[in-house]
Design a protein around this motif. Structure first.
Motif, PDB file in Angstrom:
ATOM      1  N   PRO A 100      56.352  35.886  30.419  1.00  0.00           N
ATOM      2  CA  PRO A 100      55.416  36.972  30.116  1.00  0.00           C
ATOM      3  C   PRO A 100      54.509  36.610  28.936  1.00  0.00           C
ATOM      4  N   VAL A 101      53.249  36.988  29.049  1.00  0.00           N
ATOM      5  CA  VAL A 101      52.246  36.690  28.033  1.00  0.00           C
ATOM      6  C   VAL A 101      51.611  37.991  27.568  1.00  0.00           C
ATOM      7  N   THR A 102      51.502  38.163  26.261  1.00  0.00           N
ATOM      8  CA  THR A 102      50.822  39.333  25.704  1.00  0.00           C
ATOM      9  C   THR A 102      49.573  38.870  24.968  1.00  0.00           C
ATOM     10  N   LEU A 146      39.434  34.792  31.886  1.00  0.00           N
ATOM     11  CA  LEU A 146      40.646  35.260  32.556  1.00  0.00           C
ATOM     12  C   LEU A 146      40.321  36.373  33.543  1.00  0.00           C
ATOM     13  N   ASN A 147      39.393  37.222  33.140  1.00  0.00           N
ATOM     14  CA  ASN A 147      38.998  38.346  33.986  1.00  0.00           C
ATOM     15  C   ASN A 147      38.362  37.892  35.300  1.00  0.00           C
ATOM     16  N   LYS A 148      37.882  36.664  35.352  1.00  0.00           N
ATOM     17  CA  LYS A 148      37.267  36.135  36.564  1.00  0.00           C
ATOM     18  C   LYS A 148      38.298  35.687  37.594  1.00  0.00           C
ATOM     19  N   GLY A 149      39.567  35.681  37.187  1.00  0.00           N
ATOM     20  CA  GLY A 149      40.629  35.358  38.128  1.00  0.00           C
ATOM     21  C   GLY A 149      40.623  33.909  38.572  1.00  0.00           C
ATOM     22  N   ILE A 150      41.292  33.644  39.693  1.00  0.00           N
ATOM     23  CA  ILE A 150      41.441  32.263  40.170  1.00  0.00           C
ATOM     24  C   ILE A 150      40.119  31.686  40.654  1.00  0.00           C
ATOM     25  N   SER A 203      48.987  33.536  37.417  1.00  0.00           N
ATOM     26  CA  SER A 203      50.209  34.329  37.146  1.00  0.00           C
ATOM     27  C   SER A 203      49.831  35.610  36.407  1.00  0.00           C
ATOM     28  N   VAL A 204      48.720  36.201  36.815  1.00  0.00           N
ATOM     29  CA  VAL A 204      48.168  37.328  36.078  1.00  0.00           C
ATOM     30  C   VAL A 204      49.120  38.511  36.001  1.00  0.00           C
ATOM     31  N   GLY A 205      50.098  38.569  36.900  1.00  0.00           N
ATOM     32  CA  GLY A 205      51.055  39.677  36.886  1.00  0.00           C
ATOM     33  C   GLY A 205      51.955  39.659  35.662  1.00  0.00           C
ATOM     34  N   LEU A 206      52.044  38.509  34.996  1.00  0.00           N
ATOM     35  CA  LEU A 206      52.883  38.382  33.803  1.00  0.00           C
ATOM     36  C   LEU A 206      52.102  38.608  32.518  1.00  0.00           C
ATOM     37  N   VAL A 207      50.802  38.937  32.659  1.00  0.00           N
ATOM     38  CA  VAL A 207      49.941  39.084  31.490  1.00  0.00           C
ATOM     39  C   VAL A 207      49.774  40.545  31.124  1.00  0.00           C
TER      40      VAL A 207
END
Length: 375
Positions: free
Chosen positions: A230-232, A261-265, A367-371
Motif C-alpha cells: 500500500p502507498v499513501t 499518475l492520474n493518467k493511468g496506464i 497497482s492503483v488500487g493500493l494507492v
C-alpha cells in the motif's frame, strides 16, 4: 574475542571518559579498542578535552586502566554522500546522512564474529542515539552490548567534570553556580536490553544491506514481511509513504507525479505535436495550484498565477519536452535513494518509446488500487 567500545559524542565529550570509567567499575570486559562517531564541530572539543587537556590519560593513570587503542584515526566523522564531513547534523538531509553513516559503520563492525561491541548511546543528538540503537538492533549479535551512561544531577553538564576522582577535586558547578566535588559523583552504566533481529533476517538480506541506505534497509525489511504494498500520497506534506519510508518531494515534483499518475496506464504521450499542446501544461498547473503558487513555476509556461486562477490562458505555452526529463529523473533519483530497488521500481516514472512517439508512465498506475491520496 576482541572487545570494542563504539560510542557517539556531541557537545559533551565527557561521556567517553564517563563510559570508560563506568565499564571499568562494572567489571564488564574492558575494551581493547575505542571508536567514536561524531560531527566535525564536535571533534575539536573531543580532541582538546581528551588529548590536549589530558583527561583521558589522567583517567588511565588514576584507575590503572588496561591499555587500549584510541587516537585521532579512531574518531569517525560523519559524511554526506559526497564525502563531505557533517558539521552539526541539524538539517533534514544531515539526518539522512547521519543514519546512513551510523548504519554502515555498525554493519561493518558486526561482520567480524571475533569482535564483541559495547555500544554506548550516551553522546550526541537524540536522533543519533536512535539510529545507533536501531542499527544495533538490526545487526547486533549475542556478544554485543548496548548501554547508556549517566551521572547524578549535580554533575550533569558540568564542564570540568570528566569522571569521579579518587580524592576531592572541586570544580565549578552546573551553569556556573557554586562548586562541586568530583569525588562525590556517581556514574551509572545502564545496560539496555535490545531485540536482536539479525537472526530472524534472511542472511541474503543482511549481505545486501552493505550497500543500502538506512531508509532502504528499513524499506527492504518491511517489504519482505508483506505481499502487498500500500502507498499513501500526502498532498499537504508532499510525501510518498510506502513500506514505512517517507519520500519527500517538492510541490512541483508532487504535482507532476500526481498528474502523471492520474493518467493511468495509458500515460503521457509525447508526439510531434506535444510542445504546442497547452492541454498538458494547463492540466499540470491545475494539480500544482492545489499545492503551491510559486510564480516561477507558472512563468515556465509563460503565465502568472493570477491569470491562471482567473482562467486567462491567452499567454499559456505548451509543456516542452525539455521540462519532462529533468523532473522525471529527479523524482526517480529520490525514490531510488530512499527505497530498495524492487520497491522503487514499482513507483518510478518509466519512459517507453513507441515508434516516433514516447510514453511516460508512473509504474504505480498498474497497482492503483493500493494507492491512497490524502489532502
Amino acid at each position: 574475542m576482541k572487545h570494542i567500545l563504539l560510542a557517539t559524542t556531541g557537545a559533551s565529550p565527557q561521556v567517553l571518559t564517563e563510559t570508560l570509567y563506568a565499564i571499568h567499575k562494572s567489571g564488564r570486559p574492558f575494551p581493547e579498542e575505542v571508536f567514536v562517531i561524531t560531527t566535525l564541530n564536535a571533534k575539536t572539543a573531543l580532541m582538546n578535552g581528551l588529548f590536549r587537556d589530558g583527561h583521558l590519560q589522567a583517567l588511565k593513570d588514576e584507575y590503572q586502566l588496561p591499555d587500549f587503542i584510541f587516537d585521532e584515526d579512531h574518531i569517525w566523522l560523519m559524511e554526506d554522500d559526497a564525502g563531505n564531513y557533517l558539521d552539526d547534523a541539524k538539517s533534514i538531509d544531515d539526518q539522512t546522512f547521519m543514519a546512513d553513516f551510523i548504519t554502515r559503520k555498525v554493519y561493518e563492525l558486526t561482520q567480524n564474529e571475533n569482535v564483541a561491541i559495547h555500544a554506548s548511546l550516551a553522546g550526541g543528538r537524540k536522533t543519533m542515539a536512535f539510529y545507533f540503537g536501531y542499527s544495533m538492533s538490526l545487526f547486533g549479535r549475542e556478544q554485543d552490548v548496548l548501554s547508556h551512561v549517566f551521572v547524578d544531577d549535580d554533575f550533569e553538564f558540568v564542564r570540568d567534570f570528566w569522571y569521579p576522582n579518587k580524592s576531592s577535586r572541586w570544580v565549578t558547578g552546573k551553569h556556573g553556580n557554586g562548586e562541586v566535588d568530583t569525588s562525590k559523583a556517581i556514574v551509572t552504566l545502564a545496560e539496555i536490553p535490545f531485540v536482536r533481529m539479525r537472526n530472524s533476517i534472511d542472511p541474503g538480506l543482511i549481505a545486501s544491506m552493505a550497500k543500502l541506505s538506512f531508509s532502504q534497509t528499513v524499506g527492504m525489511l518491511n517489504a519482505s514481511q508483506r505481499d502487498d504494498m500500500p502507498v499513501t500520497i500526502n498532498k499537504t506534506s508532499k510525501l510518498i509513504s510506502v513500506v514505512g519510508v517517507d519520500i519527500k518531494l517538492t510541490a512541483k515534483e508532487m504535482a507532476f507525479y500526481l498528474w502523471l499518475l492520474n493518467k493511468g496506464i495509458q500515460g503521457l504521450k509525447v508526439d510531434r505535436y506535444f510542445d504546442d499542446d497547452t492541454t498538458h501544461s494547463k492540466n499540470f498547473l491545475r494539480f500544482y495550484s492545489e499545492l503551491a503558487t510559486d510564480p516561477r513555476i507558472f512563468n515556465t509556461f509563460r503565465i502568472t498565477p493570477e491569470d491562471f486562477k482567473e482562467g486567462n490562458y491567452s499567454s499559456l505555452s505548451g509543456m516542452e519536452r525539455e521540462f519532462l526529463q529533468p523532473i522525471c529523473s529527479t523524482i526517480n533519483h529520490k525514490l531510488r535513494k530512499s527505497l530498495p530497488a524492487e520497491t522503487s521500481a514499482k513507483l518510478e516514472i518509466t519512459s517507453c518509446p513507441d515508434g516516433s512517439d514516447h510514453y511516460y508512465r508512473v509504474a504505480l498506475s498498474e497497482s492503483v488500487g493500493l494507492v491512497t491520496v490524502v489532502d
